[in-house]
Design a protein around this motif. Structure first.
Motif, PDB file in Angstrom:
ATOM      1  N   GLU A 134     -27.801  12.954 -13.479  1.00  0.00           N
ATOM      2  CA  GLU A 134     -27.888  11.916 -12.466  1.00  0.00           C
ATOM      3  C   GLU A 134     -29.335  11.514 -12.224  1.00  0.00           C
ATOM      4  OE1 GLU A 134     -26.901  11.478  -7.741  1.00  0.00           O
ATOM      5  OE2 GLU A 134     -25.485  12.611  -8.978  1.00  0.00           O
ATOM      6  N   VAL A 135     -29.553  10.213 -12.034  1.00  0.00           N
ATOM      7  CA  VAL A 135     -30.876   9.680 -11.726  1.00  0.00           C
ATOM      8  C   VAL A 135     -31.131   9.923 -10.228  1.00  0.00           C
ATOM      9  CG1 VAL A 135     -32.317   7.606 -11.628  1.00  0.00           C
ATOM     10  CG2 VAL A 135     -30.715   7.928 -13.528  1.00  0.00           C
ATOM     11  N   VAL A 155     -36.611   9.902 -12.648  1.00  0.00           N
ATOM     12  CA  VAL A 155     -36.542  11.359 -12.519  1.00  0.00           C
ATOM     13  C   VAL A 155     -35.062  11.727 -12.449  1.00  0.00           C
ATOM     14  CG1 VAL A 155     -37.170  13.380 -11.136  1.00  0.00           C
ATOM     15  CG2 VAL A 155     -38.740  11.430 -11.288  1.00  0.00           C
ATOM     16  N   LEU A 156     -34.652  12.716 -13.243  1.00  0.00           N
ATOM     17  CA  LEU A 156     -33.262  13.143 -13.265  1.00  0.00           C
ATOM     18  C   LEU A 156     -33.069  14.381 -12.404  1.00  0.00           C
ATOM     19  CD1 LEU A 156     -32.531  12.536 -17.049  1.00  0.00           C
ATOM     20  CD2 LEU A 156     -32.376  10.955 -15.129  1.00  0.00           C
ATOM     21  N   GLU A 157     -31.822  14.738 -12.143  1.00  0.00           N
ATOM     22  CA  GLU A 157     -31.506  15.807 -11.186  1.00  0.00           C
ATOM     23  C   GLU A 157     -32.109  17.169 -11.543  1.00  0.00           C
ATOM     24  OE1 GLU A 157     -27.201  17.012 -11.242  1.00  0.00           O
ATOM     25  OE2 GLU A 157     -27.090  15.383 -12.696  1.00  0.00           O
ATOM     26  N   THR A 158     -32.441  17.393 -12.794  1.00  0.00           N
ATOM     27  CA  THR A 158     -33.055  18.662 -13.190  1.00  0.00           C
ATOM     28  C   THR A 158     -34.577  18.605 -13.117  1.00  0.00           C
ATOM     29  OG1 THR A 158     -33.021  17.957 -15.492  1.00  0.00           O
ATOM     30  CG2 THR A 158     -31.156  19.293 -14.726  1.00  0.00           C
ATOM     31  N   ILE A 170     -30.754   4.599  -8.867  1.00  0.00           N
ATOM     32  CA  ILE A 170     -30.620   5.942  -8.299  1.00  0.00           C
ATOM     33  C   ILE A 170     -29.140   6.214  -8.039  1.00  0.00           C
ATOM     34  CG2 ILE A 170     -31.125   7.368  -6.268  1.00  0.00           C
ATOM     35  CD1 ILE A 170     -33.816   5.878  -6.076  1.00  0.00           C
ATOM     36  N   GLY A 171     -28.704   7.432  -8.374  1.00  0.00           N
ATOM     37  CA  GLY A 171     -27.313   7.823  -8.147  1.00  0.00           C
ATOM     38  C   GLY A 171     -26.435   7.621  -9.367  1.00  0.00           C
ATOM     39  N   GLU A 172     -26.900   6.858 -10.346  1.00  0.00           N
ATOM     40  CA  GLU A 172     -26.111   6.658 -11.561  1.00  0.00           C
ATOM     41  C   GLU A 172     -26.336   7.824 -12.518  1.00  0.00           C
ATOM     42  OE1 GLU A 172     -25.455   1.954 -12.079  1.00  0.00           O
ATOM     43  OE2 GLU A 172     -27.387   2.678 -12.790  1.00  0.00           O
TER      44      GLU A 172
END
Length: 187
Positions: A134-135, A155-158, A170-172
């Motif tokens: 997720e972005v 930036v991604l969730e990791t 964001i959120g996709e």
């Protein structure tokens, strides 16, 4: 021992070089204007932790040590250790962040991976070819900005940073190639 071409070495994989076992930390294909293409690899010695930058011609044959692959699942991080569970025996084991290098950015809980063992020692993790993340942060699109700008940072969730097309918000969720770290498509 099997031989593979330099183009077939993978990040996280293991090769035998100069009589030692090495984990591939980074890899890039280079096509100079003159001469043949080659693979630039950053290697880490499994036994003593020393690092080596090595250049292999695309035609070079590399020794691939015999390893025992086991299907495992990434569970969670505990400090600098990443905990995995064997899918058959349910045994759990930890691998330190240093040994995973850049791969930690592609690990989400419940991700299935293959961990390679050499003499019962975990020596490398093979990630899926692509992962969906997720972005969590990216710039908004400015009205009138052309789509041909080549993308924008995200930036991604990791915590890893990649370049995504301007239409990603964001959120996709996006599919990311674990070998190159590049955006593949919206998921």
């Amino acid at each position: 021992m099997a031989k593979i071409s330099a183009n077939e070495i993978r990040i996280g994989g293991l090769i035998e070089h100069q009589g030692n076992l090495w984990r591939v930390l980074k890899k890039s294909h280079v096509k100079p204007g003159k001469g043949g293409a080659f693979v630039q690899a950053e290697l880490k010695d499994i036994m003593n932790g020393t690092k080596l930058n090595e250049r292999f011609r695309s035609t070079d044959k590399i020794e691939k040590p015999h390893v025992e692959p086991r299907k495992m699942q990434y569970l969670y991080a505990e400090g600098q250790d990443y905990v995995f569970m064997d899918n058959e025996t349910y045994d759990q084991m930890s691998i330190h962040a240093d040994d995973l290098a850049d791969q930690v950015g592609y690990l989400l809980p419940n991700t299935d991976v293959q961990i390679n063992f050499y003499d019962e020692t975990p020596i490398g993790v093979d990630l899926p070819a692509n992962v969906i993340l997720e972005v969590t942060d990216t710039e908004g699109v400015v009205k009138g900005q052309t789509a041909a700008s080549g993308g924008k940072p995200a930036v991604l969730e990791t915590g890893i940073r990649i370049t995504v097309p301007t239409f990603v918000n964001i959120g996709e969720k996006v599919k990311v190639n674990t070998e190159t770290g590049e955006y593949v498509e919206r998921a």
